[in-house]
Design a protein around this motif. Structure first.
Motif, PDB file in Angstrom:
ATOM      1  N   PRO A 151      57.444 121.693 -10.957  1.00  0.00           N
ATOM      2  CA  PRO A 151      57.985 120.328 -10.887  1.00  0.00           C
ATOM      3  C   PRO A 151      57.273 119.388 -11.868  1.00  0.00           C
ATOM      4  O   PRO A 151      56.150 119.652 -12.301  1.00  0.00           O
ATOM      5  CB  PRO A 151      57.735 119.903  -9.435  1.00  0.00           C
ATOM      6  CG  PRO A 151      56.764 120.877  -8.872  1.00  0.00           C
ATOM      7  CD  PRO A 151      56.823 122.117  -9.707  1.00  0.00           C
ATOM      8  N   ALA A 152      57.917 118.288 -12.201  1.00  0.00           N
ATOM      9  CA  ALA A 152      57.409 117.349 -13.205  1.00  0.00           C
ATOM     10  C   ALA A 152      56.035 116.788 -12.848  1.00  0.00           C
ATOM     11  O   ALA A 152      55.235 116.502 -13.748  1.00  0.00           O
ATOM     12  CB  ALA A 152      58.403 116.210 -13.396  1.00  0.00           C
ATOM     13  N   TRP A 153      55.749 116.641 -11.556  1.00  0.00           N
ATOM     14  CA  TRP A 153      54.469 116.046 -11.177  1.00  0.00           C
ATOM     15  C   TRP A 153      53.279 116.887 -11.642  1.00  0.00           C
ATOM     16  O   TRP A 153      52.182 116.354 -11.844  1.00  0.00           O
ATOM     17  CB  TRP A 153      54.391 115.782  -9.670  1.00  0.00           C
ATOM     18  CG  TRP A 153      54.354 117.006  -8.797  1.00  0.00           C
ATOM     19  CD1 TRP A 153      55.408 117.598  -8.170  1.00  0.00           C
ATOM     20  CD2 TRP A 153      53.194 117.780  -8.453  1.00  0.00           C
ATOM     21  NE1 TRP A 153      54.982 118.703  -7.461  1.00  0.00           N
ATOM     22  CE2 TRP A 153      53.621 118.829  -7.623  1.00  0.00           C
ATOM     23  CE3 TRP A 153      51.849 117.684  -8.778  1.00  0.00           C
ATOM     24  CZ2 TRP A 153      52.750 119.784  -7.108  1.00  0.00           C
ATOM     25  CZ3 TRP A 153      50.966 118.644  -8.265  1.00  0.00           C
ATOM     26  CH2 TRP A 153      51.429 119.670  -7.434  1.00  0.00           C
ATOM     27  N   VAL A 154      53.492 118.186 -11.838  1.00  0.00           N
ATOM     28  CA  VAL A 154      52.397 119.048 -12.301  1.00  0.00           C
ATOM     29  C   VAL A 154      51.978 118.626 -13.716  1.00  0.00           C
ATOM     30  O   VAL A 154      50.788 118.487 -14.016  1.00  0.00           O
ATOM     31  CB  VAL A 154      52.807 120.534 -12.264  1.00  0.00           C
ATOM     32  CG1 VAL A 154      51.729 121.408 -12.885  1.00  0.00           C
ATOM     33  CG2 VAL A 154      53.097 120.973 -10.835  1.00  0.00           C
ATOM     34  N   GLY A 155      52.955 118.398 -14.583  1.00  0.00           N
ATOM     35  CA  GLY A 155      52.662 117.947 -15.939  1.00  0.00           C
ATOM     36  C   GLY A 155      52.038 116.568 -15.959  1.00  0.00           C
ATOM     37  O   GLY A 155      51.112 116.303 -16.739  1.00  0.00           O
ATOM     38  N   ILE A 156      52.526 115.701 -15.090  1.00  0.00           N
ATOM     39  CA  ILE A 156      51.966 114.344 -15.007  1.00  0.00           C
ATOM     40  C   ILE A 156      50.513 114.406 -14.550  1.00  0.00           C
ATOM     41  O   ILE A 156      49.633 113.757 -15.127  1.00  0.00           O
ATOM     42  CB  ILE A 156      52.813 113.463 -14.066  1.00  0.00           C
ATOM     43  CG1 ILE A 156      54.203 113.242 -14.680  1.00  0.00           C
ATOM     44  CG2 ILE A 156      52.113 112.135 -13.784  1.00  0.00           C
ATOM     45  CD1 ILE A 156      55.214 112.638 -13.733  1.00  0.00           C
ATOM     46  N   ALA A 157      50.249 115.229 -13.531  1.00  0.00           N
ATOM     47  CA  ALA A 157      48.878 115.381 -13.031  1.00  0.00           C
ATOM     48  C   ALA A 157      47.964 115.946 -14.117  1.00  0.00           C
ATOM     49  O   ALA A 157      46.818 115.502 -14.271  1.00  0.00           O
ATOM     50  CB  ALA A 157      48.857 116.278 -11.803  1.00  0.00           C
ATOM     51  N   ALA A 158      48.467 116.908 -14.892  1.00  0.00           N
ATOM     52  CA  ALA A 158      47.665 117.493 -15.974  1.00  0.00           C
ATOM     53  C   ALA A 158      47.311 116.428 -17.015  1.00  0.00           C
ATOM     54  O   ALA A 158      46.173 116.373 -17.481  1.00  0.00           O
ATOM     55  CB  ALA A 158      48.423 118.643 -16.630  1.00  0.00           C
ATOM     56  N   HIS A 159      48.281 115.576 -17.356  1.00  0.00           N
ATOM     57  CA  HIS A 159      48.017 114.496 -18.302  1.00  0.00           C
ATOM     58  C   HIS A 159      46.941 113.547 -17.766  1.00  0.00           C
ATOM     59  O   HIS A 159      46.026 113.166 -18.494  1.00  0.00           O
ATOM     60  CB  HIS A 159      49.291 113.692 -18.591  1.00  0.00           C
ATOM     61  CG  HIS A 159      50.199 114.320 -19.581  1.00  0.00           C
ATOM     62  ND1 HIS A 159      51.108 115.283 -19.239  1.00  0.00           N
ATOM     63  CD2 HIS A 159      50.338 114.114 -20.908  1.00  0.00           C
ATOM     64  CE1 HIS A 159      51.778 115.640 -20.320  1.00  0.00           C
ATOM     65  NE2 HIS A 159      51.327 114.949 -21.348  1.00  0.00           N
ATOM     66  N   VAL A 160      47.079 113.164 -16.517  1.00  0.00           N
ATOM     67  CA  VAL A 160      46.122 112.213 -15.922  1.00  0.00           C
ATOM     68  C   VAL A 160      44.717 112.810 -15.914  1.00  0.00           C
ATOM     69  O   VAL A 160      43.754 112.191 -16.382  1.00  0.00           O
ATOM     70  CB  VAL A 160      46.567 111.795 -14.498  1.00  0.00           C
ATOM     71  CG1 VAL A 160      45.477 111.016 -13.794  1.00  0.00           C
ATOM     72  CG2 VAL A 160      47.858 110.992 -14.564  1.00  0.00           C
ATOM     73  N   ILE A 161      44.598 114.035 -15.419  1.00  0.00           N
ATOM     74  CA  ILE A 161      43.283 114.672 -15.339  1.00  0.00           C
ATOM     75  C   ILE A 161      42.699 114.890 -16.733  1.00  0.00           C
ATOM     76  O   ILE A 161      41.535 114.597 -16.992  1.00  0.00           O
ATOM     77  CB  ILE A 161      43.376 116.019 -14.577  1.00  0.00           C
ATOM     78  CG1 ILE A 161      43.731 115.767 -13.110  1.00  0.00           C
ATOM     79  CG2 ILE A 161      42.080 116.808 -14.691  1.00  0.00           C
ATOM     80  CD1 ILE A 161      44.166 117.021 -12.359  1.00  0.00           C
ATOM     81  N   GLY A 162      43.531 115.409 -17.640  1.00  0.00           N
ATOM     82  CA  GLY A 162      43.060 115.760 -18.983  1.00  0.00           C
ATOM     83  C   GLY A 162      42.739 114.577 -19.875  1.00  0.00           C
ATOM     84  O   GLY A 162      42.016 114.728 -20.858  1.00  0.00           O
ATOM     85  N   LEU A 163      43.262 113.397 -19.545  1.00  0.00           N
ATOM     86  CA  LEU A 163      42.976 112.210 -20.355  1.00  0.00           C
ATOM     87  C   LEU A 163      41.990 111.255 -19.688  1.00  0.00           C
ATOM     88  O   LEU A 163      41.125 110.690 -20.353  1.00  0.00           O
ATOM     89  CB  LEU A 163      44.272 111.468 -20.695  1.00  0.00           C
ATOM     90  CG  LEU A 163      45.250 112.230 -21.602  1.00  0.00           C
ATOM     91  CD1 LEU A 163      46.550 111.457 -21.767  1.00  0.00           C
ATOM     92  CD2 LEU A 163      44.626 112.535 -22.949  1.00  0.00           C
ATOM     93  N   VAL A 164      42.115 111.091 -18.385  1.00  0.00           N
ATOM     94  CA  VAL A 164      41.207 110.173 -17.683  1.00  0.00           C
ATOM     95  C   VAL A 164      39.787 110.737 -17.649  1.00  0.00           C
ATOM     96  O   VAL A 164      38.821 109.999 -17.859  1.00  0.00           O
ATOM     97  CB  VAL A 164      41.731 109.848 -16.259  1.00  0.00           C
ATOM     98  CG1 VAL A 164      40.694 109.089 -15.459  1.00  0.00           C
ATOM     99  CG2 VAL A 164      43.030 109.055 -16.340  1.00  0.00           C
TER     100      VAL A 164
END
Length: 196
Positions: A151-164
């Motif tokens: 699901p899309a939230w997996v990619g969103i979570a990866a972006h948040v973790i990987g950038l924050v």
């Protein structure tokens, strides 16, 4: 904030790609990257502080060339993974040649007398490693999520973790490293014993 400015073309390209298509995304990423690079050069920013911007422009030229030549290429479905792989390669590549991409950015924010200190380079090696790890994490996560049809939230979570994560590290780590350095260099005060 200088670290985050370099990501503007990637954000612009992602936004435009989502609303138009990947050809216009590449063009807008290239144009915004070139504009930022030219603004910085006009302000006298050295090229070693613009490694991320230069790498960004090269990426959008290459992807843009493919997008224009083959607009229906299957590559268009993988630009998210490809973009983070490119950013990771930029980070790890600059570490491999002993010129971490954050070094030039840090020089804009640090007095010149600290630039030649080994600790300054070490801090930037760690910061660049944090960004390289974040980019790699996002790229791998997006590739796995795409292959697994997550699901899309997996990619969103990866972006948040990987950038924050790297952004927080970039903010916190230099101050801690400086405090450790100052503590190590603090003179030891010896209180003479009073004779009896």
């Amino acid at each position: 904030m200088g670290y985050l400015r370099g990501f503007i073309p990637w954000i612009v390209a992602g936004f435009v790609s989502g609303f138009v298509d990947w050809r216009w995304g590449a063009v807008s990423g290239f144009a915004s990257g070139l504009l930022l690079l030219l603004q910085d050069r006009r302000r006298g920013v050295d090229l070693d502080a613009l490694i991320l911007e230069a790498s960004t422009i090269v990426y959008f030229v290459l992807v843009g060339a493919v997008a224009v030549a083959r607009p229906h290429s299957s590559l268009s479905h993988h630009t998210d993974v490809l973009s983070f792989a490119w950013l990771a390669a930029t980070a790890w590549g600059t570490l491999a040649i002993r010129r971490p991409f954050t070094l030039g950015i840090a020089k804009r924010q640090t007095p010149r007398e600290f630039w030649d200190m080994p600790e300054f380079l070490r801090v930037n090696n760690h910061i660049t490693s944090a960004w390289g790890t974040g980019f790699t994490f996002i790229g791998v996560s997006l590739a796995v999520a795409g292959a697994a049809d997550a699901p899309a939230w997996v990619g969103i979570a990866a972006h948040v973790i990987g950038l924050v994560g790297p952004a927080v590290f970039t903010k916190v780590y230099p101050a801690r490293a400086e405090a450790r350095l100052q503590a190590a260099q603090a003179p030891v005060t010896v209180v003479p014993q009073q004779s009896q």
